[in-house]
Design a protein around this motif. Structure first.
Motif, mmCIF file in Angstrom:
data_model
loop_
_atom_site.group_PDB
_atom_site.id
_atom_site.type_symbol
_atom_site.label_atom_id
_atom_site.label_comp_id
_atom_site.label_asym_id
_atom_site.label_seq_id
_atom_site.Cartn_x
_atom_site.Cartn_y
_atom_site.Cartn_z
ATOM 1 N N TRP A 42 13.811 136.050 -3.366
ATOM 2 C CA TRP A 42 14.139 136.561 -2.042
ATOM 3 C C TRP A 42 13.308 137.811 -1.779
ATOM 4 N N THR A 43 12.607 137.816 -0.657
ATOM 5 C CA THR A 43 11.724 138.930 -0.314
ATOM 6 C C THR A 43 12.339 139.781 0.792
ATOM 7 N N PRO A 44 12.019 141.088 0.820
ATOM 8 C CA PRO A 44 12.610 141.969 1.842
ATOM 9 C C PRO A 44 11.921 141.808 3.193
ATOM 10 N N VAL A 45 12.689 141.920 4.257
ATOM 11 C CA VAL A 45 12.178 141.917 5.626
ATOM 12 C C VAL A 45 12.867 143.043 6.388
ATOM 13 N N PRO A 46 12.204 143.593 7.423
ATOM 14 C CA PRO A 46 12.846 144.666 8.193
ATOM 15 C C PRO A 46 14.033 144.181 9.010
ATOM 16 N N ASP A 47 13.993 142.916 9.458
ATOM 17 C CA ASP A 47 15.109 142.335 10.201
ATOM 18 C C ASP A 47 15.004 140.818 10.090
ATOM 19 N N PHE A 48 16.052 140.136 10.609
ATOM 20 C CA PHE A 48 16.107 138.671 10.498
ATOM 21 C C PHE A 48 15.690 137.971 11.785
ATOM 22 N N ALA A 49 14.994 138.680 12.681
ATOM 23 C CA ALA A 49 14.665 138.096 13.978
ATOM 24 C C ALA A 49 13.790 136.859 13.839
ATOM 25 N N GLU A 50 12.884 136.831 12.878
ATOM 26 C CA GLU A 50 11.964 135.702 12.717
ATOM 27 C C GLU A 50 12.288 134.855 11.498
ATOM 28 N N SER A 51 13.466 135.044 10.917
ATOM 29 C CA SER A 51 13.859 134.287 9.727
ATOM 30 C C SER A 51 14.558 132.996 10.134
ATOM 31 N N GLY A 52 14.227 131.912 9.452
ATOM 32 C CA GLY A 52 14.843 130.622 9.711
ATOM 33 C C GLY A 52 15.735 130.193 8.565
ATOM 34 N N PRO A 53 16.388 129.045 8.681
ATOM 35 C CA PRO A 53 17.322 128.591 7.633
ATOM 36 C C PRO A 53 16.666 128.394 6.273
ATOM 37 N N SER A 97 21.664 153.800 2.260
ATOM 38 C CA SER A 97 22.910 153.473 1.562
ATOM 39 C C SER A 97 22.700 152.558 0.372
ATOM 40 N N GLY A 98 21.531 151.905 0.287
ATOM 41 C CA GLY A 98 21.292 150.962 -0.793
ATOM 42 C C GLY A 98 21.995 149.634 -0.591
ATOM 43 N N GLN A 99 22.367 149.298 0.645
ATOM 44 C CA GLN A 99 23.101 148.064 0.925
ATOM 45 C C GLN A 99 22.131 146.906 1.165
ATOM 46 N N VAL A 100 22.329 145.811 0.434
ATOM 47 C CA VAL A 100 21.519 144.606 0.557
ATOM 48 C C VAL A 100 22.293 143.590 1.385
ATOM 49 N N THR A 101 21.641 143.043 2.419
ATOM 50 C CA THR A 101 22.281 142.077 3.312
ATOM 51 C C THR A 101 21.445 140.809 3.364
ATOM 52 N N PHE A 102 22.133 139.672 3.242
ATOM 53 C CA PHE A 102 21.460 138.391 3.388
ATOM 54 C C PHE A 102 21.669 137.869 4.808
ATOM 55 N N GLY A 103 20.876 136.869 5.187
ATOM 56 C CA GLY A 103 20.825 136.414 6.567
ATOM 57 C C GLY A 103 22.167 135.979 7.129
ATOM 58 N N PRO A 104 22.450 136.355 8.380
ATOM 59 C CA PRO A 104 23.711 135.954 9.010
ATOM 60 C C PRO A 104 23.593 134.579 9.653
ATOM 61 N N ALA A 105 24.720 134.070 10.116
ATOM 62 C CA ALA A 105 24.773 132.821 10.876
ATOM 63 C C ALA A 105 25.442 133.113 12.206
ATOM 64 N N PHE A 134 19.987 132.696 10.308
ATOM 65 C CA PHE A 134 18.798 133.548 10.293
ATOM 66 C C PHE A 134 18.496 133.918 8.832
ATOM 67 N N GLY A 135 17.944 132.967 8.111
ATOM 68 C CA GLY A 135 17.673 133.172 6.698
ATOM 69 C C GLY A 135 18.564 132.301 5.852
ATOM 70 N N ALA A 136 18.050 131.922 4.682
ATOM 71 C CA ALA A 136 18.824 131.097 3.757
ATOM 72 C C ALA A 136 19.982 131.896 3.163
#
Length: 671
Positions: free
Chosen positions: A343-354, A365-373, A384-386
């Protein structure tokens, strides 16, 4: 004019009291005494005062809401930046085999009763190679074809000597040493057996020579730092310890290798050699090396937890704030019987697909977030992301935390090794750490939002290009040369037959001044070189935002090296200490004023294309405390590569739009 502030409720104390009085006949008609002395009116005013306080609080949007608003428009608070300093590792003995000090080696400042140790980590592997001397020559750096090759096999033979310079040394004479391998950023020791008093006529405390190395891609010789000269300028046997900058392979005297030379300078009024010193033996050893270190602690292989299989799940790193993630700083999901995913870092999930394995990190804060639905208007759910598989173990390969202004430590403050390394005796930073910055404040982010919204995704105007280029780490200032500026300069011939850049419509030429540690005196020429890495970073950043059909070029400024010669008079009978103080103050004022980073009238750096007038130097020197009047000021254009050539300047020095002034060597006499 700015937009008016929106009030959710604009009523104030007087409004509330007046409204309540109007309601008295409706709700309590028997209440007829509405004077301020009435107890009921007193209670009404108390409640109106309390209501006014509540309305004031309602109209104050909390900081947390501002942070959420910024996040909604894609603006995040910048994380802290880590200070960077070159650290030098010294060996206990000269190595016989290459010795590697791995990246992420931790060094620190001394821990005291009131302050914790500040930890730095090296950014790259440092390999120290034992030097092999390949050839030695005596020649002249000013272009004379005559040169003398020395037989290294006979060095150390009883009675055999070699002359370092020509029999009657002159400026430009040089002693060349060719090494087999690249010893960039090494600490080298030259162990010399010299004839006693063989270099008669020199002052050992101010030797008339410099040690230099060849830097091929830059087509110039760079000065080495002499840590110690036990030979007293080739007068006795001893050791010369050099800190060597970047080297490059080149062919001189029909021999290819990495070159070091000792060159007699052409500065005036020095005590020069009467005869050439002789050496009977020469040996070169490696005593250490330098590498860049960052104010950060490296964490490897930290386990985040196990995935629950839901979109938008979050995990928190154990340490924060987190510095910028590199391409290798990824998260790996592992599950028995299933292939691992990266899993690679991105600034936002605007262009992320499933099918995109992305995550987002909140650096503060050190908070890691994976893509929302998100639920779509047609009733479908789009991811927006796997999403990590349920039960998968999540582990981040590496990240760095730290940073802040606390890392801007002075020179020689980093001197503690967190773990022992074989053959390494000690570590030190010879230059202060620079570049440390605290995390961005909310107030600063709010002030920058309008500019960020206007130039966040595109560059159209010259101001857009300059603003975006200045956001690239390592850029001090930038200037966009437009066709308008290019045509305004016309056919004016500037000093050295330099002309303004020829920029045509549809072209953009960006002049970038690199950020450096600004010394109090003269800036070394190699510090102002625009590195290929920084040039590529600016090019890549602006390429993403420039308009289609626009060509972009990133280049270094045109530096105009200026030397000032001045004569200042002090009152008769002044003590000699005043003479020295006036000279020091005048020199400091000149170096500070004629500076691309902190010079000029406002102290923000000499402006690109701004002319230099002789009158302003008179005004500057008249303000030196202790001086009576300034009798004479002369300005010269010089070339650091050829310090013997100087071109006098009249009452003004015109600069092209890409030009900026830099101080060369100044001379101030006080009488």
């Amino acid at each position: 004019m700015p937009l008016p502030t929106v009030n959710l409720d604009d009523r104030r104390f007087d409004d509330i009291v007046a409204q309540a009085r109007q309601l008295i006949p409706q709700y309590c008609p028997e209440w007829t005494d509405h004077n301020t002395s009435d107890p009921g009116i007193a209670l009404l005013e108390i409640f109106a005062w309390m209501t006014d306080l509540l309305l004031f609080r309602v109209n104050q949007v909390p900081d947390k809401m501002f942070v959420q608003f910024l996040d909604m428009i894609g603006v995040q608070l910048d994380p802290p930046r880590a200070a960077v300093a070159p650290v030098t590792f010294y060996l206990a003995a000269a190595p016989s085999e290459p010795l590697m000090i791995p990246a992420a080696t931790e060094v620190a400042t001394i821990r005291t009763e009131v302050t914790e140790a500040i930890v730095f980590s090296t950014e790259a592997d440092l390999t120290i190679y034992p030097p092999q001397l390949k050839a030695a020559f005596t020649g002249n750096a000013l272009g004379e074809a005559t040169s003398v090759a020395h037989d290294l096999d006979r060095l150390g033979v009883l009675g055999h000597k070699i002359a370092v310079f020509s029999p009657e040394p002159v400026p430009g004479d040089a002693f060349y040493l060719c090494l087999e391998h690249d010893h960039s950023a090494h600490v080298l020791s030259l162990m010399l057996v010299c004839e006693v008093a063989g270099g008669a006529g020199v002052d050992p405390k101010e030797p008339p020579f410099v040690w230099e190395v060849w830097q091929g891609s830059l087509n110039r010789w760079a000065t080495c730092t002499v840590e110690y000269d036990g030979t007293l300028a080739f007068n006795i046997s001893g050791e010369v310890i050099l800190r060597v900058p970047v080297m490059a392979e080149e062919e001189f005297f029909n021999v290819s290798g990495y070159w070091i030379r000792c060159r007699i300078t052409s500065e005036q009024n020095y005590a020069g050699y009467k005869v050439s010193p002789d050496i009977e033996s020469l040996k070169v050893e490696a005593r250490g090396g330098s590498v860049s270190a960052r104010h950060a602690v490296v964490v490897k292989g930290e386990v985040l937890g196990r995935s629950d299989g839901n979109p938008g799940q979050q995990f928190t790193l154990l340490s924060s704030p987190v510095l910028h993630l590199d391409a290798s700083d990824v998260i790996v999901s592992e599950q028995t019987g299933e292939p691992n995913h990266t899993w690679t870092p991105v600034p936002d999930f605007a262009e992320s697909g499933p099918g995109d394995y992305h995550f987002q990190l909140d650096h503060l804060s050190g908070q890691v977030t994976f893509g929302p639905a998100l639920l779509q208007p047609d009733g479908t759910v789009y991811r927006f992301g796997a999403v990590p598989d349920k039960g998968a173990s999540l582990k981040i390969k590496r990240y760095l935390y730290g940073g802040g202004v606390i890392g801007n430590v002075p020179s020689r403050a980093i001197n503690v090794m967190k773990a022992s390394i074989p053959y390494v005796a000690r570590v030190i930073n010879h230059a202060p750490a620079v570049g440390g910055r605290n995390a961005q404040t909310l107030e600063d982010a709010m002030m920058r939002v309008p500019h960020a919204l206007r130039t966040r995704t595109r560059a159209v105007t010259a101001d857009d290009y300059e603003y975006l280029a200045a956001q690239v780490d390592g850029v001090a200032r930038a200037r966009c040369i437009t066709p308008h500026l290019s045509s305004a300069a016309g056919e004016v011939s500037f000093p050295g037959q330099i002309r303004a850049l020829d920029v045509q419509p549809g072209q953009v030429s960006m002049v970038v001044l690199p950020r450096i540690e600004v010394p109090e005196g003269r800036i070394a020429p190699d510090q102002l070189i625009l590195s290929a890495e920084l040039r590529a970073s600016v090019q890549a950043s602006l390429d993403e935002r420039r308009m289609v059909g626009t060509t972009l070029e990133v280049r270094s400024p045109q530096y105009f090296w200026v030397s000032v010669s001045a004569l200042i008079r002090v009152p008769l009978g002044s003590p000699r200490t005043l003479h020295a103080e006036v000279q020091r103050s005048a020199m400091a004022a000149l170096y500070r004023y004629l500076n691309p980073h902190l010079g000029g009238a406002n102290g923000a750096g000499w402006a690109f294309g701004r002319p230099l007038y002789l009158s302003e130097l008179y005004s500057l020197l008249r303000g030196v405390p202790g001086g009576d009047f300034v009798e004479e000021v002369q300005v010269f254009l010089s070339d650091p590569a050829h310090p013997e050539t100087r071109e006098p300047v009249g009452t003004q020095l015109l600069l092209p739009p890409q030009g900026v002034i830099v101080s060369d060597l100044h001379t101030v006499q006080v009488e």
